[in-house]
Structure formats: structure tokens, C-alpha cells
Write an enzyme that holds these catalytic residues in place. Structure first.
Site: not given
Ligand code: 13P
Ligand code: ZN
Length: 273
Positions: A121, A144, A146, A216
Site C-alpha cells: 500500500e 492502515h 482492518h 477492507h
Molecule cells: P502488506 O503486507 O503489503 O502491507 O499488505 C497488507 C494489507 O493490509 C493490504 O491492504
Molecule cells: Zn489492508
């Protein structure tokens, strides 16, 4: 044998990475960071002394995917792609690396400790970093993750409207409005790691505290990683309260518009929406 690390004789940088590691641990504990889920970057340019600037690259020159004119000569700590937050929490430079942005502002190279490729990302993170410099915000961190309840809400059309979702979350507890006065902006589903997702994220962060990527995760920014985490946590807490009420079999009533307005007035919050 002592491992060669860029952190030797750089206690301030070490402390910064320690703070990032602390947040990575919280992400894991909250269940927001399955496997390699989530990623982060931290602008560490202020710690790039002459010696660090002279360090040779340990990777080929790699493309960012975007040209970001404010990042020339900047240094970032980035989680590695495919790396786990729970490993980053223990040893940030075993699950991430330090990169230098080259003079064309479109490419970078890894300089320490290991040639660990940055997160997929990266376009979104660096586009935000570029914006944070351009606006003189003083912000250094992008995150970022989840978060379960917010992602769950993003699976229903009913909650994909930024204004509506923000109003629901603000009305769950008074602190939500106080600490996330710009609310949450929803970005329609786009391919993870795409430049399209990066562009949409950038547009949204100008107007909201946290951006929700449909089906996401979230993106938040802050002066440091803890601040970016707090922004996400405050809004996800509101989503969790909303969900808990649903589990009890009713829809949360929410604070009245008058009560929300009172918070706005007493705490002198921006009357954005
Ligand atoms: P990466 O392992 O490339 O950081 O990806 C994890 C992720 O949450 C992608 O949105
Ligand atoms: Zn992600």
C-alpha cells in the site's frame, strides 16, 4: 554477535520505532491485524544525519507508482509487505525497513537494516505523506488497519454514505465527536495497493479524520503513530457500540441532535456537517 543496525547511536530514532512497535502490538491485540493485515509508514527525515544520508542503497531503485514532489530526499520507516504487525511489535526492523526517496520523487531505495520490500500500500501511504508535508501539518504517521466493526458496517449500502455513517458514529458517545470532529469518509471499493485507491484516499483525508476503505479497512494519519491509532480506535469503538445494541436486538437510539450540538458548542468544535 551484535547485529548491525541503523539504530546504533541514534536513540531518538530508536524511540520513534519503539513507539510504532507499541501501536503494532495494540493492532494485533485488537484483532485488527490478522496475518500481514495492515501497514504503516513514519516520516523519519528529521533523524537523517549526514551518515545516514551517505548510506548506500541495499536494494535496486524501485518505483513508488506516483510522483510526489514534496518527498524529495525524505526518509521513511515502512512496514514490509507480507510482514506481520505482531512481529513488528517485537522488532520493527525485522518486519520493516527504512527507505530514501530519490530526487525524481517517483522512485526510492531501501537503506536499512535489511532489504525488506515496503508494504504493497506504499502508493496510498506516500501520497498521504506528500500531502501532509504540502499542507505543513507536521503530521508524520500513516496507519492502515482492518478494524472489525467498521469494516463490517462497510458491507452494507446503508452505511456507505460518509455523512450518514459519521452522524451515527458521533451519536454513540460524546467523545466520538470530541475526538473525531471531522468524522469518517468512505472510499468505494478499489483494488488493494492500487494508485486508484491512493488517489481516492487522498481526496477524502482532506475532509475527514479517518478514511474507510469499503470492505477492507481504515486509513488514519497523525503527528505520531499513537495519534493515528487513537483516531481509528475512537471511531471503531462507536461502531462496536452500535453493533452491540444491534446484538441486543435493538437499534441504538443515539444522542439527540441537541446533545450533539451542545458538545460542539461547549468544546468549540468545527461545525463541518
Ligand atoms: P502488506 O503486507 O503489503 O502491507 O499488505 C497488507 C494489507 O493490509 C493490504 O491492504
Ligand atoms: Zn489492508
Amino acid at each position: 554477535m551484535l547485529m548491525e543496525t541503523i539504530l546504533i547511536d541514534r536513540p531518538e530514532l530508536e524511540q520513534e520505532l519503539y513507539n510504532v512497535a507499541e501501536v503494532a502490538g495494540y493492532l494485533w491485540e485488537k484483532g485488527w491485524a490478522e496475518r500481514n493485515g495492515g501497514n504503516l509508514t513514519l516520516n523519519i527525515t528529521e533523524y537523517a544525519d549526514e551518515q545516514m544520508r551517505a548510506l548506500p542503497a541495499i536494494s535496486p531503485v524501485l518505483p513508488i507508482g506516483k510522483t510526489l514532489s514534496n518527498l524529495k530526499g525524505c526518509y521513511f520507516y515502512c512496514k514490509g509487505t507480507g510482514k506481520r504487525m505482531r512481529d513488528l511489535a517485537v522488532a520493527p526492523l525485522c518486519a520493516g525497513s527504512i527507505i530514501r526517496i530519490l530526487d525524481d520523487c517517483a522512485t526510492y531505495e531501501i537503506i536499512a537494516d535489511e532489504p525488506i520490500l515496503p508494504t504493497s500500500e506504499l502508493p496510498s501511504h506516500l501520497a498521504l505523506q506528500d500531502y501532509m508535508i504540502a499542507t505543513g501539518s507536521g503530521y508524520k504517521a500513516t496507519l492502515h488497519t482492518h478494524p472489525i466493526e467498521l469494516v463490517a458496517l462497510s458491507h452494507s449500502k446503508e452505511y456507505l454514505d460518509s455523512e450518514r455513517l459519521t452522524k451515527i458514529l458521533w451519536s454513540m458517545i460524546p467523545e466520538t465527536l470530541a475526538f473525531a470532529p471531522l468524522g469518517i469518509g468512505v472510499v468505494p471499493y478499489a483494488l488493494p495497493s492500487s494508485v486508484e485507491l491512493a488517489d481516492a484516499t487522498l481526496e477524502m483525508i482532506e475532509h475527514y479524520d479517518v478514511v474507510l476503505w469499503e470492505k477492507h479497512g481504515t486509513v488514519a494519519v497523525g503527528k505520531d503513530m499513537m495519534e493515528a491509532f487513537d483516531q481509528t480506535d475512537v471511531l471503531n469503538k462507536a461502531a462496536a457500540i452500535y453493533m452491540t445494541a444491534k446484538n441486543f436486538g435493538f437499534t441504538a437510539e443515539g444522542m439527540t441532535p441537541e446533545a450533539v450540538q451542545e458538545i460542539r458548542t461547549v468544546f468549540n468544535l468545527p461545525n463541518k456537517r
